[in-house]
Design an enzyme around this catalytic site. Sequence first.
Site, mmCIF file in Angstrom:
data_model
loop_
_atom_site.group_PDB
_atom_site.id
_atom_site.type_symbol
_atom_site.label_atom_id
_atom_site.label_comp_id
_atom_site.label_asym_id
_atom_site.label_seq_id
_atom_site.Cartn_x
_atom_site.Cartn_y
_atom_site.Cartn_z
ATOM 1 C CG ASP A 1 -7.246 -4.874 1.350
ATOM 2 O OD1 ASP A 1 -7.546 -4.769 0.158
ATOM 3 O OD2 ASP A 1 -6.684 -4.313 1.911
ATOM 4 C CG ASP B 119 -5.659 -1.162 4.945
ATOM 5 O OD1 ASP B 119 -6.448 -1.368 4.102
ATOM 6 O OD2 ASP B 119 -4.885 0.118 4.980
ATOM 7 C CG ASP C 299 -1.971 -0.784 1.375
ATOM 8 O OD1 ASP C 299 -1.928 -1.323 0.575
ATOM 9 O OD2 ASP C 299 -2.520 -0.796 2.464
HETATM 10 P P1 ATP Z 1 -3.738 2.881 -0.053
HETATM 11 O O1 ATP Z 1 -4.193 1.582 -0.801
HETATM 12 O O2 ATP Z 1 -2.102 3.235 -0.277
HETATM 13 O O3 ATP Z 1 -3.644 2.664 1.545
HETATM 14 P P2 ATP Z 1 -5.372 4.928 -0.040
HETATM 15 O O4 ATP Z 1 -5.235 4.812 1.288
HETATM 16 O O5 ATP Z 1 -4.830 6.092 -0.742
HETATM 17 O O6 ATP Z 1 -4.461 3.977 -0.675
HETATM 18 P P3 ATP Z 1 -8.066 4.801 -0.310
HETATM 19 O O7 ATP Z 1 -8.187 4.841 1.177
HETATM 20 O O8 ATP Z 1 -8.825 3.850 -0.946
HETATM 21 O O9 ATP Z 1 -6.680 4.702 -0.838
HETATM 22 O O10 ATP Z 1 -8.550 6.132 -1.166
HETATM 23 C C1 ATP Z 1 -8.758 6.255 -2.412
HETATM 24 C C2 ATP Z 1 -9.184 7.697 -2.792
HETATM 25 O O11 ATP Z 1 -10.492 7.776 -1.884
HETATM 26 C C3 ATP Z 1 -8.300 8.721 -2.027
HETATM 27 O O12 ATP Z 1 -7.412 9.131 -3.013
HETATM 28 C C4 ATP Z 1 -9.222 9.919 -1.853
HETATM 29 O O13 ATP Z 1 -9.543 10.599 -2.938
HETATM 30 C C5 ATP Z 1 -10.579 9.185 -1.405
HETATM 31 N N1 ATP Z 1 -10.440 9.077 -0.155
HETATM 32 C C6 ATP Z 1 -9.746 8.599 0.743
HETATM 33 N N2 ATP Z 1 -10.202 8.877 2.166
HETATM 34 C C7 ATP Z 1 -11.310 9.307 2.126
HETATM 35 C C8 ATP Z 1 -12.578 9.678 3.168
HETATM 36 N N3 ATP Z 1 -12.405 9.415 4.325
HETATM 37 N N4 ATP Z 1 -13.656 10.066 2.500
HETATM 38 C C9 ATP Z 1 -13.905 10.515 1.352
HETATM 39 N N5 ATP Z 1 -12.945 10.165 0.283
HETATM 40 C C10 ATP Z 1 -11.821 9.404 0.852
#
Ligand code: ATP
Length: 932
Positions: A665, A661, A358
């Site tokens: 997954d 996480d 990730d």
């Molecule tokens: P990783 O897989 O590396 O942990 P990540 O945490 O960046 O990736 P996600 O958490 O799936 O991936 O988030 C994907 C997208 O969703 C982010 O780029 C953001 O635009 C949006 N996002 C993340 N967190 C939130 C939230 N709490 N509320 C709304 N949108 C969100």
Amino acid sequence: MTLPCGQWQEEHAGMGAIFSAARSRETEPVPAEVAWHTLAVEDAVRRLDADLDGLTDGEVQRRRADFGWNRLEVAKPQSAVWRLLRQFHNVLIYLMCAAAAVTAVLEHWIDTIVLLAAVVINVVIAYIQEGKAEAAMDAIRAMLSPHATVIRDGRVVDVDAAELVPGDLVKLAPGDRVPADLRLTGVDGLRVEEAMLTGESVPVDKACDPVGAESPIAERVGMAYSGTLVVHGQGTGVVVGTGAHTELGQIDRLLTGISSSATPLLRQISRFGRILAAVIVALSAATYAVGVLWRGQTVSEMFMMAVALAASAIPEGLPAIMTVTLAIGVQRMSRRNAIVRRLPAVEALGSVTVICSDKTGTLTSNEMTVQRIVCAGHTIDVGGVGYAPVGDLSIDGRTVDASRNPALLDALRVGVLCNDAALHEVDGAWTIAGDPTEAALLVVAAKADLLRDRLQAEFPRSATLPFASENRIMATLHIIRGGDALILVKGAPERVVDMCRWQRGNDGEHVIDREHWRQMAAETAAQGLRVLALAQRRGTPDETLEIGDLGDGFTMLALVGIIDPLRPEAVAAVQECHRAGIRVKMITGDHAATAAEIGAQLGIGRDGDAVTGAQIAAMDDAALRVVAHERNVFARTSPEHKLRLVRALQATGEVVAMTGDGVNDAPALKKADIGVAMGGKGTEAAKESSDIVLADDNFATIAAAVSEGRTVYDNIRKFILFMLPTNGGEALVVMAAIVFQITLPLTPAQVLWINLATSSTLGLALAFEPRENDVMSRRPRPPSESLLSRYFMWRVVMVSVLMAGGALTMFLWELRLGTSVETARTMAVNAIVVAEMFYLLNNRFLLEPVLNRIGLFGNKIALATVVACATLQLAFTYAPPMNAFFGSTPLGHVEWLKAAGVGALVFAVVETEKYMVRRLRRTPARQPEPAA
Ligand code: ATP
């Protein structure tokens, strides 16, 4: 979408005080037999004397005294006697017992006693070491104890699930294991998989309604039972049963803990033991037949020869030391924050060729700070770092007043209200609870003096569509004065922009310019910032927040760019992996441009843009195999893409470690050769599907675990390489005696002395070997590589011959000098033991030279075992009782010098051989040993 109980919750939000005032010690204790599923929410809460601000600490203490900890008794440990008896169940032990029986029949009592002593010592060592290994695993199990999110004293806190008491108010989110039996007080799309209680694997929709007393568990929609898994939505519930008073406790089934299944290596070793036993029996029988039928020896003499041969060839200490080495590896890994859930992972780590990680929180620090806000007409820079709400909002260096900027104000309001995180200040330090991305939005709003409590009072929330990686948005419904409602969304710009028809400027609303927003989003992401879009629309109070029903009538307010700095240690860890022949791939849900930039900063994304989830979805498996192999950064991926990527990589022969996480997954974590879950932000579901849990969510920990895994494997090989030549040497000595019809140079008792008192003591040191310098500059080990490669066999044979040659020479030399057989035998024993001491040092490094300070003195335990072994050997040679027992005799200085000569010879030959192999290989660091 909030169900009736949610309304109840809203209506009674202020009831905490009333309940608290009413609370008294007269309250009836929570009866275990109450049919909670039949009670209305208010009745259940009243009976529990609970309230919606949660219990106070004092009350929790009191209840804990009454109800105890929320734990299930661990399965009754096996009794000590049974555990001891179990150690006898080993083919090599059977063989020794048989040999003892033979010597007893022949009335060779000393040999019988030594053989039986050997059996006892071996069993006791195995027993103690198994106990130690179990204790290590128990300690690690405790580190994996599940957590629960609970409301106490009006604050959301994360506690150890064992600390829950009846009356606690628990929040549930996807991926959580329900930590106790709960009467649900609020649900929002909550679905729970109850297979472990009901056998039904289809998740059940939860509500808050009471059901009839006779309803089976599967129909009790208002309950969430301990141990079941939340797969969707959110909920809150009040604890009605803990520990043994839960449904789970009653059926007495335990949650999956650490599985300590035998590792492939241990299985290989026990197979090896069985084969060895068969060979030994065959050889002994052949020896006996040859001696009696061909050479005309007496039956009893040949029996003794056969027993000596059997005793010499059995590597008695092998199984115990293998287990210890693995246990030490597991402990070392846990010290470096990698908690091993399944023992085979320790070995598999050594073969990993690709790590799929990730980004957020693993490669980056997950400490989010909003740095810029892009509104329709202007971009606002935000000052300050971290979670302290200190810093200005400015345009081109001029501070802006948010209250004069309606578009900005609306955007910040969405950020605050469509948000489940919390910001706390304790003694001047600012901490957060919940998702750091959301916390960053609270911080930026506080910088503009927008406070959450005031806004929440003004715009009470009545429904939530929680954030899910698959949807990439979160939405909330708020009631506003006059009976109207407002729907607020925040999420990935591609999603949100498509849902908007309008955009908001300071001069009012206009038709949206989607292209402009997309471009701004891409520009912001290209700087490595995480981008969120904020939007809103009018709605109706009874609207349902379903992902497909939100429509496209939203007004776009702003984009926020959030910085999430790289973890300082991540860059070095990625480089270390590259040196170790392991490729690192980043698989993130974030924007492609953000991912590509972060990838470039880490040195893993120099192959251009990131591959997106949409592109993966459009590829067939063959195309994906090529892309998965060639490209390193994957963005906007969903959990099912992770699964496809694991499969594609495995299909091209890679051994894959994959991090995860979320609840979704789990399939990818299971499929990967090593599933790695995040200990901090990971859900219980992800942890349970993984082989390893990272206590600190840190990528560098995976690299550390790989190096520990390789070290464990090295140490096991070093031990085998040390142990086998001793047995081989002794067996050769005995066989030579039979073939050349000379007196037995080693009696069975002496052979057992060497194997048990000296080899096992010395060999134990190798379990504690620190990692070799080049451990992370070699290529990964092919998983199919057998423990005894051809080169290893050669080494075993070479050293066996050297040891046997040394012992025989000493024996015959002494006889020729006219000394007694006893002295000659003592010389043979000492030659082998001294050679072992030297050879132990050889084996500290598989191929690197040991004739240097680190090689000779680097492992204090090795030196301590050499001293211990020398002391034992002096006792063997000089202590009269030992002389009487083992038939040994005191030796003079010259004899010791001769024995030391044998040791030095072995040492020199092995070092020379290692040198030649290094020369032959030319690139010793990359390829530590010639191919099998
Ligand atoms: P990783 O897989 O590396 O942990 P990540 O945490 O960046 O990736 P996600 O958490 O799936 O991936 O988030 C994907 C997208 O969703 C982010 O780029 C953001 O635009 C949006 N996002 C993340 N967190 C939130 C939230 N709490 N509320 C709304 N949108 C969100």
